[in-house]
Design a protein around this motif. Structure first.
Motif, PDB file in Angstrom:
ATOM      1  N   UNK A  47     -20.382  16.405 -23.248  1.00  0.00           N
ATOM      2  CA  UNK A  47     -21.593  15.582 -23.158  1.00  0.00           C
ATOM      3  C   UNK A  47     -22.015  15.078 -24.531  1.00  0.00           C
ATOM      4  N   UNK A  48     -21.870  15.956 -25.526  1.00  0.00           N
ATOM      5  CA  UNK A  48     -22.344  15.596 -26.862  1.00  0.00           C
ATOM      6  C   UNK A  48     -21.463  14.510 -27.479  1.00  0.00           C
ATOM      7  N   UNK A  49     -20.141  14.540 -27.174  1.00  0.00           N
ATOM      8  CA  UNK A  49     -19.291  13.505 -27.789  1.00  0.00           C
ATOM      9  C   UNK A  49     -19.132  12.274 -26.907  1.00  0.00           C
TER      10      UNK A  49
ATOM     11  N   UNK B   2     -21.053  20.835 -21.992  1.00  0.00           N
ATOM     12  CA  UNK B   2     -21.987  20.462 -23.064  1.00  0.00           C
ATOM     13  C   UNK B   2     -21.219  19.832 -24.221  1.00  0.00           C
TER      14      UNK B   2
END
Lengths: 342, 640
Positions: free
Chosen positions: B502-504, B499
């Motif tokens: 995924x966010x960056x 996660x």
């Protein structure tokens, strides 16, 4: 021994050759397929369907619409949720179509304004219970949760949810964990919402101390292997295993069965709304539903029959609760379940 | 550790030798001006050193428990004695023969550049995802977590991680000693078998054990009929700890084996000459010298088991034994919390805190260092004599029970069409094996997994080699921080790391590319190499580097020619570990795959979940067998 290893080697080699051929076939076909009447498009599908099944569906869809490339991202419902949440945190959802989970999940996405209003072809032919009245999503399969039993061990299977509370089934039951399985969480809310079941029934069931395993897959395997000869599980897995030879069969409880509908929806952020809509249309079309029946799913339309070994749709009592109530009570229902089954 | 870096160069351009003669960069001058020959290392009085013996200044053999000062005086840890026995004063650098050198401001050299590069790499693969995780986490979720059994899950995580790490180190060390240092028959086969749990995805191993020792397994049924109670059920805390041990002892075994091969043989020989029996020499001389390796492997297995998801989810769930890793999944999967990402990230931060505890234990315990010199001679295997048969039988029984039984369970499932079908000559079929090999994605998944695992092994190997060497072979204030940061991600469950990446990813342009998975692999598996390097090198004194420096090598040159070469074999071993772990990895790739691609772990898990448990078993078995074949080529034969 030696013969066996060479057989294995041959097998591996042939698999490689097959894979090579299929890729070679896909190459030119994909490039030359753009027909005159439609521009090529590419859509991304997020789904929790098993890989083999979704591959079959995409292949059939591409026979109809070869100009639309479908990129599949397959993962469990929880992983899909995590991925969609992560994408939302930094921008927009990267998928065009979502095919997973249950109606309350889609209600949540619709409430956040993530979904496009669909204009599904032939929508009147579908079971109204799986179609969103506001048109944000449409169910693609009826996936009821049923009682399954091991035919080698059990002669007279339980015919109702109430019978599962019989002390004769103590230590012989297995069910999926609502913390992990979205369908199991949905079921917990439906059972608690049913007047004749409710918390009293769930408490009595917990007294039989069912084994709680992660998800529906391991649940069906525990029943088939006889580890726990009776259990609560989605019905198509039971038909899959029975077709492969496992001693397992379905019993549809008389009170009715909770079901999830594996809805399909299109994200509002899509650039390919028409292609995405075409894929959703295909899923619920006669052809798409015929494939679903071949894959052991109960269909969402009445004109494609039912899978081998399944009763006719008219003979299955489905529980149709108010989905808004279920969406609102799901978290509490899971908490109640966890307290009872500690 | 106090710092005593060596002499600073007295001026740009010229290094002055011991008698003031200008040094010529093309010649290295020894202590009496004798030219050094690169092929010989010359001792203090010009006597050629013998690589197989570590000789003190007057030819006295060194004792591992004492480092002997220049005139045989035992060193006092609180004082550093310079050449000639002059006390070193930390505020003054004393050159050879006690000449005081003027303190000069050191200009940044190659070593500083290497250190900066290592920090930059760690910032990219560790600080970046951790930063995004901490940003996602918010204090507002702590209330949710305290309600949601996070305290109990945290306790379960800590207990299962520490208990399983202790067990893994015990089993791994015992196996390493028996396989490396005794003459039991069938060592090579045993070693390979003992490593096989590394190759089986933990969730597959857990499922195999449920078949062997679940409440309804044949053994437990039979026992219940006889005695009314099942013999032992694999469900619950004890089963989780046992399976964590089974799947992590190979890591401890490999690290301890590598360290064992660095323990000089002459120490034991000395003990034998002094009258100790062979077992006593092994247990009282060699085993204490493995302390660094035991600590490194304990930390590594403890933090990795903290993050394991497959085993507690399959074996802990039925008994309601929740760990932080399974709790993370619960919040994401059930869709019953409002901000799943925030909750997941908060649990990640909680796990960081728990892992910091574990690492702090290691670092405080690791302060007291045992140092020993490297030796090229091989220790004699311990002749077991009349115990040989007994030890061999025991070792074989233990290894077979924990490795072959589950493999046989997998084999049985592979040969059957579906669960619940009895195994008879009529029911045996290759259908499941065919389905496994022809399942869409198997070939593509194997290809993706192989090249991702290979690249991850190379990257982790290189970066881990540099970091592991820096923190063990150089003295700097930031070593501990660098070391801690490099091994922390091992404690964070794959879902949280995935996660975070995924966010960056979209901001880095990595989204939906295989490089994203590679980045997450490097984040997650760097610790395997760092700890593999740390284990043997933390116990080796800096004498070789100091000799190089005294002979005029720059700090960079000493690092390159001495330290890195010393560390390379351990780094290669660590890289093999990375490759094995990455090939069957599931949770990272499940979330980070780009649409249309697959990895082996995901294919196996998909078969398992999608109603093809037998095909999943067949594929796991194939991966294990192929992996063992590859491993038998990769694991160095013992030099005998």
């Amino acid at each position: 021994m030696h013969r066996k290893t060479s057989a294995l080697a041959a097998l591996a080699a042939s698999a490689l050759v097959l894979a090579g051929c299929s890729q070679a076939d896909a190459g030119p076909a994909a490039t030359e397929s753009a027909t005159a009447d439609a521009a090529p498009a590419s859509i991304t599908l997020y789904t929790s369907e098993p890989q083999e099944k979704i591959d079959q569906i995409v292949a059939a869809f591409n026979e109809r619409r070869p100009e639309i490339t479908v990129e599949v991202f397959r993962a469990g419902t929880g992983d899909l949720n995590a991925r969609i949440e992560s994408e939302r945190a930094t921008g927009e959802v990267q998928a065009d179509v979502l095919l997973a989970a249950d109606a309350p999940t889609f209600e949540g996405f619709a409430a956040d304004g993530l979904l496009l209003e669909l204009d599904t072809a032939d929508v009147d032919a579908l079971d109204p219970a799986v179609v969103d009245p506001e048109g944000f999503y449409v169910g693609t399969r009826i996936i009821p949760t049923v009682i399954a039993y091991n035919t080698d061990v059990v002669d007279a299977p339980p015919a109702s949810w109430q019978e599962l509370t019989d002390p004769a089934y103590a230590d012989r039951l297995v069910m999926p964990n609502p913390d992990v399985s979205g369908a199991a969480a949905f079921n917990a809310a439906v059972w608690l919402d049913e007047a004749e079941l409710g918390e009293a029934w769930l408490t009595a069931l917990a007294a039989n101390e069912p084994v709680i395993v992660d998800s529906n897959g391991p649940t069906s395997q525990a029943i088939a292997s006889g580890a726990q000869p009776v259990g609560v599980v989605v019905d198509y897995l039971v038909r899959d295993l029975a077709a492969a030879g496992s001693p397992i069969a379905v019993s549809y409880p008389s009170e009715g069965v909770p079901f999830v509908s594996q809805p399909a929806g299109v994200f509002a952020s899509t650039d390919e709304a028409d292609a995405a809509q075409a894929f959703v249309d295909f899923l619920v079309s006669v052809e798409g539903q015929t494939i679903a029946v071949e894959q052991a799913y109960l269909p969402v339309r009445g004109d494609v029959g039912t899978p081998e070994g399944a009763p006719a749709m008219s003979d299955i009592a489905l529980l149709n609760p108010d989905l808004e109530v279920i969406a609102a009570t799901k978290a509490d229902a899971v908490a109640t379940f966890n307290e009872l089954f500690q | 550790m106090s710092s005593s870096s060596r002499t600073a160069s007295p001026g740009p351009g010229r290094t002055v030798g011991p008698f003031g003669a200008p040094q010529r960069p093309d010649r290295k001058v020894g202590p009496f001006g004798a030219l050094q020959r690169p092929d010989r290392t010359v001792g203090p009085f010009g006597a050629p050193q013998r690589p197989d013996r570590t000789v003190g200044p007057f030819g006295a053999p060194q004792r591992p428990d004492r480092t002997v000062g220049p005139f045989g005086a035992p060193p006092r840890p609180d004082r550093k004695v310079g050449p000639g026995g002059a006390l070193q004063r930390p505020d003054r650098k004393v050159g050879p023969f006690g000449a005081r050198q003027r303190q000069l401001a050191r200009r940044p050299d190659g070593l500083d550049l290497v250190r900066v590069a290592a920090w930059l790499a760690v910032a990219a693969v560790v600080l970046l995802p951790f930063g995004s995780m901490i940003l996602l986490a918010g204090t507002e979720h702590l209330a949710t977590l305290v309600d949601g059994d996070v305290v109990e899950a945290g306790r379960n995580s800590l207990v299962s991680a520490l208990a399983s790490a202790a067990g893994a180190v015990l089993v791994g060390t015992a196996l390493a000693l028996v396989l490396e240092r005794t003459d039991i028959p069938g060592r090579r086969a045993l070693r390979l078998l003992a490593l096989s749990p590394m190759l089986v995805p933990p969730f597959v191993g857990a499922i195999a054990w449920v078949g062997l020792a679940g409440p309804a397994s044949p053994i437990n049924r039979w026992w219940r009929e006889r005695f009314g109670e099942p013999l032992w059920s694999v469900y619950g805390a004890d089963g989780v700890i046992m399976l964590l041990i089974v799947h992590s002892y190979p890591i401890a075994m490999l690290i301890v084996t590598a360290a064992l091969r660095r323990v000089p043989a002459d120490l034991e020989q000395a003990a034998r000459i002094a009258g100790a029996s062979a077992p006593r020499a092994l247990l009282t001389v060699t085993v204490p010298l493995l302390r660094g390796a035991l600590l490194s492997s304990f930390t590594l297995t403890a933090v990795s088991n903290l993050a394991d998801f497959g085993i507690p989810s399959i074996l802990g769930t039925p008994e309601r034994f929740t760990t932080l890793a399974t709790l993370v999944y619960r919040y994401v999967q059930s869709g019953t919390v409002d901000d799943p990402l925030g909750v997941v990230a908060t649990i990640g931060v909680v796990l960081l805190a728990v892992a910091l505890l574990a690492v702090a234990l290691d670092l405080t315990a690791g302060r007291r260092r045992v140092e020993l010199d490297a030796s090229a001679s091989r220790a004699e295997p311990l002749p077991l004599g009349r115990w040989r048969r007994l030890v061999a039988t025991l070792a074989w029984i233990v290894v077979l029970a924990i490795t072959l039984l589950p493999l046989l369970a997998l084999l049985e499932q592979s040969l059957l069409p579906a669960p619940g079908v009895p195994l008879t000559p009529d029911t045996i079929t290759t259908a499941s094996i065919e389905r496994a090999l022809t399942a869409s994605g198997t070939i593509a998944g194997a290809t993706t997994s192989l090249w991702l695992a290979g690249l991850a092994a190379v990257l982790c190997g290189g970066l881990g080699l540099v970091i592991g060497t820096l923190v063990t072979r150089t003295r700097a204030r930031d070593n501990r921080a660098l070391h801690t940061l490099a091994i922390m991600p091992q404690a964070i469950p794959g879902l949280v790391i995935a996660v975070a990446w995924l966010v960056i990813a979209p901001r880095l342009g990595l989204f939906n590319t295989p490089w994203l998975i590679l980045a997450a692999y490097v984040t997650s598996f760097l610790a395997l190499v760092v700890q593999s390097v740390h284990a043997p090198l933390s116990a080796t004194p800096l004498t070789a580097e100091e000799a190089a420096r005294a002979s005029g090598a720059s700090r960079m040159r000493a690092l390159r020619d001495v330290s890195l070469r010393m560390a390379a074999p351990a780094a290669i071993g660590g890289a093999v570990l990375v490759a094995l772990t990455a090939v069957r990895e599931l949770t990272l790739s499940a979330l980070l795959l780009s649409p249309g691609s697959q990895t082996l772990g995901v294919v196996i898990f998909g078969l398992q979940q999608g109603g093809g448990p037998n095909a999943a078993a067949a594929l796991s078995l194939i991966v294990t067998v192929v992996g063992l074949a590859g491993l038998s080529l990769a694991v160095p034969k013992s030099r005998r």
